[in-house]
Motif scaffolding. Structure first.
Motif, PDB file in Angstrom:
ATOM      1  N   ASP A  68      -8.067   2.619  -8.989  1.00 10.35           N
ATOM      2  CA  ASP A  68      -6.811   2.184  -8.375  1.00 10.35           C
ATOM      3  C   ASP A  68      -6.077   1.154  -9.233  1.00 10.35           C
ATOM      4  OD1 ASP A  68      -7.629   3.790  -6.351  1.00 10.35           O
ATOM      5  OD2 ASP A  68      -7.839   2.227  -4.842  1.00 10.35           O
ATOM      6  N   SER A  98      -2.756   4.418  -9.386  1.00  6.65           N
ATOM      7  CA  SER A  98      -2.614   3.925  -8.014  1.00  6.65           C
ATOM      8  C   SER A  98      -2.680   5.022  -6.957  1.00  6.65           C
ATOM      9  CB  SER A  98      -1.298   3.156  -7.880  1.00  6.65           C
ATOM     10  OG  SER A  98      -0.188   3.991  -8.203  1.00  6.65           O
ATOM     11  N   LYS A 121      -4.098   8.186  -5.088  1.00  5.97           N
ATOM     12  CA  LYS A 121      -5.329   8.963  -4.939  1.00  5.97           C
ATOM     13  C   LYS A 121      -5.088  10.421  -5.303  1.00  5.97           C
ATOM     14  CE  LYS A 121      -7.867   5.593  -3.199  1.00  5.97           C
ATOM     15  NZ  LYS A 121      -8.990   4.995  -3.960  1.00  5.97           N
ATOM     16  N   GLN A 161      -5.474  10.788  -8.954  1.00 12.72           N
ATOM     17  CA  GLN A 161      -6.887  10.699  -9.325  1.00 12.72           C
ATOM     18  C   GLN A 161      -7.609  12.013  -9.054  1.00 12.72           C
ATOM     19  OE1 GLN A 161      -8.794   7.323  -7.454  1.00 12.72           O
ATOM     20  NE2 GLN A 161      -7.065   5.963  -7.869  1.00 12.72           N
TER      21      GLN A 161
END
Length: 380
Positions: free
Chosen positions: A58, A62, A64, A67
């Motif tokens: 994070d 930032s 998700k 990611q």
């Protein structure tokens, strides 16, 4: 070799991630330490690997959703690129990042093991293996049209996550593409074509497929970590390491105009691609060190893979050009991260210069198949 000798090129940002930790301080501590790097000898036994430290994603990625859509090698690269932007003081400078170009050295991306396994299992019982394979490839491929994530997705994700929207280029070619990425990045700034560029690479070693690929070529060392230059038995081999390294490069006057600190100077990069024969690597490195103008380095950071025959030639070539020079294998700090080897060496060299631990550092890279390179880094 890059012949650009125009403007001075300075390093203003460094981003590093590996088994040693994240950031400049962690890697300087690892360089100063005499302890063996963190190693996992169990997960892929009998092949040891140097696993990356746990990252708080994070902090640099930032969202998700971003990611989740990246495989580990891309997360490492995007994270390290963010660290480099932070280090350069431009993370929040949209105008700077809009003009910032990007050069990435990357491998072929990570494979979809589930699809691989399903195809291989299904082929065994298929009445028509060819038709079965075609059907599976048509229906099971990712949207990237490949059984692995495409290499240029790393550059794309750096652009998306960090807003780096200048032109980007992705080079492939194992260790030598890391050298070429540095060479091209330096030459573009030195020649006056551009003022700023970010260059680097990332590699995830914690994958069963890369163990299979390199073991088939007889390139892996086992069963436990040994220092790079002590792997003489059975010609040694790699101990792969997960790592990422990015550098922000600027024309010296551009950095000065915006009040940025120059951490180090990057000089023109010398590279070669000799036919491998006894003595050829040694002769190539001796010549490249001379072409790069390296004189009295405080240390030579060697990206030696761990293959004993190549390591012996590398040491001979360095000592022929720089008698008595101290050599430190970056593989004894972070393992062998393939494409990242040269960018990592250059980033660590710049960090050493930035803290006053060195005035001149030479970085060498000898690919396990082809490709040789030498990078000279000076204190700013």
């Amino acid at each position: 070799m890059s012949r650009s000798t125009g403007r001075d090129v300075v390093v203003t940002g460094i981003g590093l991630v590996s088994c040693a930790g994240e950031g400049i301080e962690a890697h300087l501590s690892a360089f100063a330490s005499k302890e063996a790097p963190r190693t996992d000898a169990e997960t892929f036994a009998p092949y040891p690997v140097h696993p990356v430290v746990a990252l708080t994603l994070d902090a640099q990625i930032s969202k998700k959703s971003d990611q989740r859509q990246m495989e580990p090698w891309q997360r490492l690269g995007v994270y390290a690129a963010g660290l480099a932007l932070d280090s350069a003081g431009v993370k929040g400078d949209a105008a700077f990042k809009a003009a910032l170009q990007l050069v990435v050295a990357a491998g072929g991306g990570e494979r979809d093991y589930a699809v691989d396994g399903a195809i291989l299992s299904g082929l065994r019982g298929a009445a028509d293996p060819g038709a079965f394979l075609n059907e599976r490839l048509l229906n099971d491929l990712r949207p990237t049209l490949f059984l692995a994530q495409l290499s240029n997705l790393l550059a794309g994700n750096i652009s998306i996550v960090h807003g780096v929207t200048g032109a980007s280029r992705t080079f492939m070619g194992e260790e030598s593409c890391g050298v070429d990425a540095l060479r091209i990045a330096h030459a573009r700034v030195a020649s006056g074509q551009i003022d700023t560029i970010m260059v680097g690479s990332s590699y995830n070693a914690e994958r069963p497929d890369v163990m299979v690929i390199h073991e088939m070529g007889g390139f892996l060392d086992k069963p436990v970590y040994r220092p790079v230059f002590e792997r003489r038995e059975d010609n040694g081999g790699f101990v792969l390491g997960s790592a990422a390294a990015f550098l922000v490069l600027e024309a010296a006057e551009h950095a000065s105009a915006r009040g940025a600190r120059a951490l180090a100077r990057l000089m023109p990069v010398a590279n070669d691609r000799v036919m491998r024969a006894p003595g050829s690597v040694s002769a190539s490195l001796t010549r490249l060190i001379g072409e790069a103008g390296i004189e009295r380095p405080d240390v030579v950071l060697s990206g030696a893979t761990g293959l004993a025959d190549l390591a012996a030639e590398e040491i001979a070539g360095i000592h022929a050009a720089l008698p008595g020079a101290g050599i430190r294998a970056t593989g004894d700090i972070v393992g062998h991260p393939m494409e990242v080897a040269a960018p990592f060496g250059a980033a660590l060299a710049a960090a050493l210069c930035a803290v006053g631990a060195a005035r001149e550092v030479a970085v060498t890279s000898v690919g396990h198949r082809r490709g040789e390179g030498v990078v000279r880094v000076l204190a700013a």
